[in-house]
Design a protein around this motif. Structure first.
Motif, PDB file in Angstrom:
ATOM      1  N   THR A  68       0.837  -1.192   0.000  1.00  0.00           N
ATOM      2  CA  THR A  68       0.000   0.000   0.000  1.00  0.00           C
ATOM      3  C   THR A  68       0.870   1.239   0.000  1.00  0.00           C
ATOM      4  O   THR A  68       1.832   1.323   0.775  1.00  0.00           O
ATOM      5  CB  THR A  68      -0.899   0.022   1.259  1.00  0.00           C
ATOM      6  N   VAL A  75      -3.241   7.536   7.811  1.00  0.00           N
ATOM      7  CA  VAL A  75      -4.007   6.324   8.065  1.00  0.00           C
ATOM      8  C   VAL A  75      -3.237   5.459   9.049  1.00  0.00           C
ATOM      9  O   VAL A  75      -2.015   5.575   9.178  1.00  0.00           O
ATOM     10  CB  VAL A  75      -4.264   5.598   6.716  1.00  0.00           C
ATOM     11  N   SER A  76      -3.961   4.638   9.772  1.00  0.00           N
ATOM     12  CA  SER A  76      -3.314   3.671  10.648  1.00  0.00           C
ATOM     13  C   SER A  76      -3.617   2.295  10.069  1.00  0.00           C
ATOM     14  O   SER A  76      -4.778   1.947   9.854  1.00  0.00           O
ATOM     15  CB  SER A  76      -3.880   3.811  12.067  1.00  0.00           C
ATOM     16  N   ILE A  77      -2.566   1.541   9.759  1.00  0.00           N
ATOM     17  CA  ILE A  77      -2.722   0.206   9.178  1.00  0.00           C
ATOM     18  C   ILE A  77      -2.186  -0.803  10.180  1.00  0.00           C
ATOM     19  O   ILE A  77      -0.990  -0.786  10.489  1.00  0.00           O
ATOM     20  CB  ILE A  77      -1.968   0.094   7.839  1.00  0.00           C
ATOM     21  N   HIS A  96      -4.933  -6.623   9.806  1.00  0.00           N
ATOM     22  CA  HIS A  96      -4.646  -5.208   9.602  1.00  0.00           C
ATOM     23  C   HIS A  96      -5.930  -4.412   9.482  1.00  0.00           C
ATOM     24  O   HIS A  96      -6.494  -4.284   8.409  1.00  0.00           O
ATOM     25  CB  HIS A  96      -3.752  -4.998   8.376  1.00  0.00           C
ATOM     26  N   THR A  98      -7.638  -0.961   9.158  1.00  0.00           N
ATOM     27  CA  THR A  98      -7.173   0.301   8.594  1.00  0.00           C
ATOM     28  C   THR A  98      -8.135   1.403   9.019  1.00  0.00           C
ATOM     29  O   THR A  98      -9.338   1.278   8.821  1.00  0.00           O
ATOM     30  CB  THR A  98      -7.106   0.204   7.055  1.00  0.00           C
ATOM     31  N   TYR A 109      -2.946   0.418  -3.934  1.00  0.00           N
ATOM     32  CA  TYR A 109      -2.552  -0.877  -3.369  1.00  0.00           C
ATOM     33  C   TYR A 109      -2.354  -1.943  -4.439  1.00  0.00           C
ATOM     34  O   TYR A 109      -2.930  -1.877  -5.525  1.00  0.00           O
ATOM     35  CB  TYR A 109      -3.596  -1.368  -2.352  1.00  0.00           C
TER      36      TYR A 109
END
Length: 124
Positions: A68, A75-77, A96, A98, A109
């Protein structure tokens, strides 16, 4: 969209903006634009656009890697922060979730299943 096998395909930003997006996992706040699919349909390349604060619940791909690149937003993945310009690699089988920050997020991605072992894995 699948490109022609015998020439370069370029899709302009304008055309990308017009391209139809589909809700990811039925969530309108997560929009997925499919850019390319391998002929057998296993490798997928696309754009995901997330509304501010949108959340793609935790899931994993048991036999696929996901690459990605965050184009816009933060963003938090899988609990790891990624901001614009960041690249995130999700190994197979890793959960994961997101979560978008407080602005819209755009991510490019590549979803790529592992093929069965290739010849180069055989030791002589």
């Amino acid at each position: 969209m699948t490109g022609s096998p015998d020439r370069v395909t370029v899709v302009s930003g304008e055309d990308l903006a017009q391209m139809k997006a589909f809700p990811l996992h039925g969530d309108e706040r997560l929009q997925n634009k499919l850019l390319w699919k391998s002929p057998n349909g296993d490798t997928i390349v696309g754009l995901i656009q997330m509304a501010p604060g949108a959340r793609d619940v935790g899931h994993n791909h048991p036999s696929a890697t996901q690459h990605t690149w965050v184009i816009d937003g933060k963003v938090s993945i899988g609990g790891v922060e990624a901001e614009a310009g960041s690249y995130a690699f999700v190994p197979p089988g890793v959960d994961h979730e997101t979560v978008a920050g407080d602005e819209p997020v755009t991510m490019f991605y590549i979803y790529q299943p592992f093929a069965p072992k290739h010849d180069h894995d055989h030791h002589h």
